[in-house]
Design a protein around this motif. Structure first.
Motif, PDB file in Angstrom:
ATOM      1  N   ASP A 188      27.674  27.949  41.287  1.00  0.00           N
ATOM      2  CA  ASP A 188      27.450  29.071  40.374  1.00  0.00           C
ATOM      3  C   ASP A 188      27.863  30.396  41.003  1.00  0.00           C
ATOM      4  O   ASP A 188      28.461  31.254  40.343  1.00  0.00           O
ATOM      5  CB  ASP A 188      25.974  29.137  39.979  1.00  0.00           C
ATOM      6  N   ALA A 189      27.516  30.575  42.276  1.00  0.00           N
ATOM      7  CA  ALA A 189      27.864  31.821  42.957  1.00  0.00           C
ATOM      8  C   ALA A 189      29.378  31.980  43.082  1.00  0.00           C
ATOM      9  O   ALA A 189      29.918  33.078  42.911  1.00  0.00           O
ATOM     10  CB  ALA A 189      27.213  31.858  44.338  1.00  0.00           C
ATOM     11  N   ILE A 190      30.050  30.880  43.373  1.00  0.00           N
ATOM     12  CA  ILE A 190      31.520  30.911  43.484  1.00  0.00           C
ATOM     13  C   ILE A 190      32.138  31.260  42.138  1.00  0.00           C
ATOM     14  O   ILE A 190      33.059  32.089  42.048  1.00  0.00           O
ATOM     15  CB  ILE A 190      32.028  29.548  44.000  1.00  0.00           C
ATOM     16  N   ALA A 191      31.647  30.626  41.067  1.00  0.00           N
ATOM     17  CA  ALA A 191      32.175  30.921  39.738  1.00  0.00           C
ATOM     18  C   ALA A 191      31.945  32.377  39.358  1.00  0.00           C
ATOM     19  O   ALA A 191      32.832  33.026  38.787  1.00  0.00           O
ATOM     20  CB  ALA A 191      31.522  29.999  38.704  1.00  0.00           C
ATOM     21  N   ALA A 192      30.766  32.906  39.672  1.00  0.00           N
ATOM     22  CA  ALA A 192      30.473  34.303  39.351  1.00  0.00           C
ATOM     23  C   ALA A 192      31.368  35.248  40.130  1.00  0.00           C
ATOM     24  O   ALA A 192      31.868  36.248  39.593  1.00  0.00           O
ATOM     25  CB  ALA A 192      29.003  34.598  39.640  1.00  0.00           C
ATOM     26  N   GLU A 193      31.593  34.946  41.401  1.00  0.00           N
ATOM     27  CA  GLU A 193      32.441  35.812  42.227  1.00  0.00           C
ATOM     28  C   GLU A 193      33.891  35.783  41.745  1.00  0.00           C
ATOM     29  O   GLU A 193      34.560  36.814  41.655  1.00  0.00           O
ATOM     30  CB  GLU A 193      32.353  35.369  43.688  1.00  0.00           C
ATOM     31  N   LEU A 194      34.382  34.598  41.433  1.00  0.00           N
ATOM     32  CA  LEU A 194      35.750  34.488  40.914  1.00  0.00           C
ATOM     33  C   LEU A 194      35.879  35.183  39.565  1.00  0.00           C
ATOM     34  O   LEU A 194      36.910  35.825  39.283  1.00  0.00           O
ATOM     35  CB  LEU A 194      36.133  33.015  40.787  1.00  0.00           C
ATOM     36  N   SER A 195      34.868  35.078  38.741  1.00  0.00           N
ATOM     37  CA  SER A 195      34.900  35.735  37.430  1.00  0.00           C
ATOM     38  C   SER A 195      34.936  37.246  37.566  1.00  0.00           C
ATOM     39  O   SER A 195      35.588  37.942  36.779  1.00  0.00           O
ATOM     40  CB  SER A 195      33.688  35.310  36.595  1.00  0.00           C
ATOM     41  N   SER A 196      34.231  37.774  38.568  1.00  0.00           N
ATOM     42  CA  SER A 196      34.257  39.213  38.817  1.00  0.00           C
ATOM     43  C   SER A 196      35.645  39.667  39.232  1.00  0.00           C
ATOM     44  O   SER A 196      36.119  40.725  38.824  1.00  0.00           O
ATOM     45  CB  SER A 196      33.236  39.574  39.899  1.00  0.00           C
ATOM     46  N   LEU A 197      36.322  38.829  40.019  1.00  0.00           N
ATOM     47  CA  LEU A 197      37.664  39.162  40.494  1.00  0.00           C
ATOM     48  C   LEU A 197      38.721  38.890  39.432  1.00  0.00           C
ATOM     49  O   LEU A 197      39.729  39.607  39.342  1.00  0.00           O
ATOM     50  CB  LEU A 197      37.947  38.331  41.751  1.00  0.00           C
TER      51      LEU A 197
END
Length: 364
Positions: free
Chosen positions: A211-220
């Motif tokens: 989830d954290a990886i998906a959120a970080e990628l989505s922010s970028l």
């Protein structure tokens, strides 16, 4: 604006940029198990670059030029943290100073465990897991709605805030010294204060990281946010199924075992198959005579039937300690040294760890 990249038509060496779709963010990841999680989340959009070969020890390493380029080209660096790779902190500042960073040991919702000290392990109370501090200076958190009984929260360290001085990750702790009463297991590869960094061996932690990886990628990369979220959800479902299967198998495992060094605690604690002790304080040290004697006494007292080693390290010490005892030597690969890097590696790694327990403790 990103430069459009042409798809790769031929296989490239591991440390070259892996094939990526146009406009995919450039992501560098420290170790192969985390790289696999990131690859699952990025499926259909692009592929991350792996910094550390899975055959190398993460606790001490010198970057090759191609590995340094992966950091230099990165728009996002995802790493466990300096607790696992203290040598990587300086290259991140010098090579990837402008990149966003996700420090996984500081993601909210993790179950973090403290190191077990001494040659023999007392019964471990997981209610007393590692007290991992929060870094409250970040401007936004990603909520992870995981209701795990023994979770311990740690801060999600986003070092890409435009308001920061330089975008660097300043949340890491310096390597601390060790007490001198550890029988002088010299040259230990990492600090044994605070949290044990091998957190990826708990699949519940891996689900939180997805989830954290998906959120970080989505922010970028907000254009692909829906894909990242869907991929993370599918990967979590697969992990939950695999976790149930492993739990059923580990419930049938019996017998006492020790480890060369305390690298598998997260898997042990999650599935209730905990070690009785460790030969060495760390993966980079040789045990002293007093520690060896203590381990031999433990083997006799508890009827230890198995000792686990890692493929990254010479097992000569283990063979010498247990010569003539009848203790079986099993191999657990916590990094995926014998696996092909990519999205399938994490599931294969968990399967390999479970199979190692079954094989070495069979007919105990």
């Amino acid at each position: 604006m990103r430069i459009k990249r042409l798809p790769c038509l031929t296989a490239l060496p591991l440390m070259m940029a892996t094939p990526a779709l146009a406009d995919a963010p450039r992501v560098a990841v420290d170790i192969a198990p985390v790289h696999a999680l990131v690859a699952q989340v990025m499926a259909g959009v692009g592929a991350p670059d792996l910094v550390l070969p899975p055959t190398a020890s993460p606790h001490g390493y010198a970057l090759r030029p191609s590995e340094a380029r992966a950091l230099q080209d990165a728009e996002l660096v995802i790493w466990v943290g300096p607790e696992l790779t203290p040598w990587l902190a300086d290259p991140l500042d010098t090579l990837a100073g402008d990149a966003a960073r996700l420090r996984l040991l500081q993601v909210d919702g993790l179950r973090l465990l403290a190191f077990r000290e001494g040659a023999t392990f007392a019964a471990h109370d997981h209610e007393q897991d590692a007290d991992h501090g929060h870094d409250d200076d970040h401007d936004h958190d990603h909520d992870h709605d995981h209701d795990h009984e023994e979770d311990h929260e740690a801060a999600h360290d986003h070092d890409h805030d435009a308001g920061d001085d330089d975008g660097h990750d300043h949340g890491h702790e310096e390597d601390a010294g060790h007490d001198d009463d550890h029988d002088h297991d010299d040259d230990h590869g990492h600090d044994h204060d605070g949290a044990d960094p091998h957190a990826w061996l708990d699949p519940v932690n891996a689900a939180v990281w997805l989830d954290a990886i998906a959120a970080e990628l989505s922010s970028l990369d907000p254009d692909n946010a829906a894909t990242y979220a869907a991929n993370a959800a599918a990967a979590r479902d697969d992990l939950a199924t695999q976790q149930q299967d492993i739990a059923a198998r580990m419930a049938r495992v019996s017998g006492s075992f020790i480890v060369f060094h305390d690298a598998y605690h997260y898997f042990e604690a999650r599935f209730g198959v905990e070690a009785s002790g460790a030969i060495s304080l760390s993966d980079a040290s040789a045990p002293g005579p007093a520690r060896v004697a203590e381990i031999r006494d433990l083997v006799a007292a508890q009827g230890i039937t198995c000792v686990f080693v890692e493929p990254q390290f010479n097992r000569g010490i283990v063979d010498a300690v247990f010569e003539g005892t009848g203790v079986r030597v099993g191999v657990i690969d916590p990094l995926g040294a014998g696996l092909e890097p990519g999205a399938e590696l994490y599931g294969a790694l968990l399967e390999g760890v479970a199979a190692s327990f079954e094989d070495c403790l069979a007919d105990s």
